[in-house]
Design a protein around this motif. Structure first.
Motif, PDB file in Angstrom:
ATOM      1  N   LEU A  50      17.125  35.913   0.407  1.00 59.62           N
ATOM      2  CA  LEU A  50      16.479  36.783  -0.737  1.00 59.62           C
ATOM      3  C   LEU A  50      15.414  35.867  -1.215  1.00 59.62           C
ATOM      4  CD1 LEU A  50      18.984  38.908  -2.563  1.00 59.62           C
ATOM      5  CD2 LEU A  50      17.166  39.765  -0.695  1.00 59.62           C
ATOM      6  N   ILE A  51      15.732  34.668  -1.524  1.00 57.41           N
ATOM      7  CA  ILE A  51      14.465  33.649  -2.235  1.00 57.41           C
ATOM      8  C   ILE A  51      13.615  33.416  -1.327  1.00 57.41           C
ATOM      9  CG2 ILE A  51      14.523  31.158  -2.901  1.00 57.41           C
ATOM     10  CD1 ILE A  51      17.385  31.681  -4.352  1.00 57.41           C
ATOM     11  N   GLU A  52      13.788  32.973   0.220  1.00 57.91           N
ATOM     12  CA  GLU A  52      13.034  32.794   1.068  1.00 57.91           C
ATOM     13  C   GLU A  52      12.142  33.925   1.337  1.00 57.91           C
ATOM     14  OE1 GLU A  52      15.919  29.675   3.533  1.00 57.91           O
ATOM     15  OE2 GLU A  52      15.418  31.732   4.331  1.00 57.91           O
ATOM     16  N   GLU A  53      12.668  35.075   1.323  1.00 53.15           N
ATOM     17  CA  GLU A  53      11.587  36.163   1.402  1.00 53.15           C
ATOM     18  C   GLU A  53      10.932  36.756  -0.031  1.00 53.15           C
ATOM     19  OE1 GLU A  53      14.345  39.005   2.963  1.00 53.15           O
ATOM     20  OE2 GLU A  53      14.513  37.956   4.924  1.00 53.15           O
ATOM     21  N   ASP A  54      11.006  36.004  -0.939  1.00 52.85           N
ATOM     22  CA  ASP A  54      10.374  36.162  -2.345  1.00 52.85           C
ATOM     23  C   ASP A  54      10.660  37.434  -2.932  1.00 52.85           C
ATOM     24  OD1 ASP A  54       8.891  33.939  -2.212  1.00 52.85           O
ATOM     25  OD2 ASP A  54       7.309  34.621  -0.867  1.00 52.85           O
ATOM     26  N   THR A  55      12.129  37.909  -2.782  1.00 52.61           N
ATOM     27  CA  THR A  55      12.507  39.011  -3.253  1.00 52.61           C
ATOM     28  C   THR A  55      12.467  38.996  -4.798  1.00 52.61           C
ATOM     29  OG1 THR A  55      14.058  39.345  -1.287  1.00 52.61           O
ATOM     30  CG2 THR A  55      14.600  40.481  -3.257  1.00 52.61           C
ATOM     31  N   TYR A  56      12.245  40.170  -5.440  1.00 49.06           N
ATOM     32  CA  TYR A  56      12.164  40.193  -6.874  1.00 49.06           C
ATOM     33  C   TYR A  56      13.145  39.468  -7.623  1.00 49.06           C
ATOM     34  CZ  TYR A  56      11.409  42.488 -11.556  1.00 49.06           C
ATOM     35  OH  TYR A  56      11.493  42.854 -12.645  1.00 49.06           O
ATOM     36  N   CYS A  57      13.075  38.736  -8.701  1.00 43.58           N
ATOM     37  CA  CYS A  57      14.058  37.882  -9.312  1.00 43.58           C
ATOM     38  C   CYS A  57      15.071  38.681  -9.791  1.00 43.58           C
ATOM     39  CB  CYS A  57      13.328  37.217 -10.414  1.00 43.58           C
ATOM     40  SG  CYS A  57      11.997  35.908  -9.927  1.00 43.58           S
ATOM     41  N   ASP A  59      16.541  41.323  -8.690  1.00 44.57           N
ATOM     42  CA  ASP A  59      17.399  41.523  -7.587  1.00 44.57           C
ATOM     43  C   ASP A  59      18.231  40.453  -7.261  1.00 44.57           C
ATOM     44  OD1 ASP A  59      16.426  44.098  -7.469  1.00 44.57           O
ATOM     45  OD2 ASP A  59      15.240  43.847  -6.229  1.00 44.57           O
ATOM     46  N   VAL A  60      17.745  39.272  -7.048  1.00 45.69           N
ATOM     47  CA  VAL A  60      18.458  37.805  -6.499  1.00 45.69           C
ATOM     48  C   VAL A  60      19.355  37.830  -7.745  1.00 45.69           C
ATOM     49  CG1 VAL A  60      18.078  35.472  -6.324  1.00 45.69           C
ATOM     50  CG2 VAL A  60      16.391  37.094  -5.389  1.00 45.69           C
ATOM     51  N   ILE A  61      19.049  37.793  -8.879  1.00 49.42           N
ATOM     52  CA  ILE A  61      20.271  37.570 -10.000  1.00 49.42           C
ATOM     53  C   ILE A  61      21.304  38.531  -9.856  1.00 49.42           C
ATOM     54  CG2 ILE A  61      20.440  37.517 -12.393  1.00 49.42           C
ATOM     55  CD1 ILE A  61      17.339  36.351 -12.340  1.00 49.42           C
ATOM     56  N   THR A  62      21.193  39.639  -9.437  1.00 51.36           N
ATOM     57  CA  THR A  62      21.897  40.435  -9.438  1.00 51.36           C
ATOM     58  C   THR A  62      22.985  40.243  -8.310  1.00 51.36           C
ATOM     59  OG1 THR A  62      20.847  42.484 -10.197  1.00 51.36           O
ATOM     60  CG2 THR A  62      22.639  43.005  -8.879  1.00 51.36           C
ATOM     61  N   GLN A  63      22.607  39.735  -7.224  1.00 53.30           N
ATOM     62  CA  GLN A  63      23.365  39.261  -6.189  1.00 53.30           C
ATOM     63  C   GLN A  63      24.158  37.808  -6.634  1.00 53.30           C
ATOM     64  OE1 GLN A  63      24.155  40.836  -3.404  1.00 53.30           O
ATOM     65  NE2 GLN A  63      22.775  42.467  -4.381  1.00 53.30           N
ATOM     66  N   ILE A  64      23.656  37.031  -7.314  1.00 56.97           N
ATOM     67  CA  ILE A  64      24.017  35.769  -7.771  1.00 56.97           C
ATOM     68  C   ILE A  64      25.184  36.089  -8.790  1.00 56.97           C
ATOM     69  CG2 ILE A  64      23.965  33.840  -9.224  1.00 56.97           C
ATOM     70  CD1 ILE A  64      21.148  33.555  -8.175  1.00 56.97           C
ATOM     71  N   ALA A  65      25.231  37.289  -9.621  1.00 56.55           N
ATOM     72  CA  ALA A  65      26.275  37.530 -10.485  1.00 56.55           C
ATOM     73  C   ALA A  65      27.396  38.194  -9.461  1.00 56.55           C
ATOM     74  CB  ALA A  65      25.783  38.778 -11.255  1.00 56.55           C
TER      75      ALA A  65
END
Length: 113
Positions: A50-57, A59-65
């Motif tokens: 997600l980070i490599e694909e510049d996904t909206y922050c 959304d990434v934080i939700t996945q981290i949680a």
């Protein structure tokens, strides 16, 4: 807690024998923990993508949680098995120092960011 998990924790209590400081996980518990950790591993790879694909922050934080919650679940399951087997056995053997060890361990699990 699912019935399979309850069964695994009960089996852990039965398998705990005091042979040093090694764990005595049943095959069912190992399978359960390994399966959960494989999922966490996949989630971490997904976050990296997600980070490599510049996904909206957000959304990434939700996945981290979600990944943190899954890993906390593994820790909780291990702690439960440890309390019901190794800790109980050491207390029965008169080793009450294990309580200090458990308190430190719980503190580590509860530690946030």
């Amino acid at each position: 807690m699912e019935e399979e998990q309850i069964h695994a924790v009960e089996k852990e209590a039965q398998h705990c024998a005091s042979s040093g400081r090694k764990s005595h996980h049943s095959e069912l518990m190992k399978k359960n923990l390994t399966s959960r950790l494989n999922r966490v591993e996949g989630q971490v790879r997904g976050i990296k993508r997600l980070i490599e694909e510049d996904t909206y922050c957000d959304d990434v934080i939700t996945q981290i949680a979600a990944t943190q919650a899954a890993l906390n679940s593994v820790g909780k399951l291990l702690l439960e098995g440890h309390m019901k087997s190794c800790v109980a056995e050491r207390i029965q053997a008169g080793d009450e120092e294990v309580l200090d060890e458990v308190l430190l361990t719980i503190g580590k699990l509860m530690k946030k960011g």
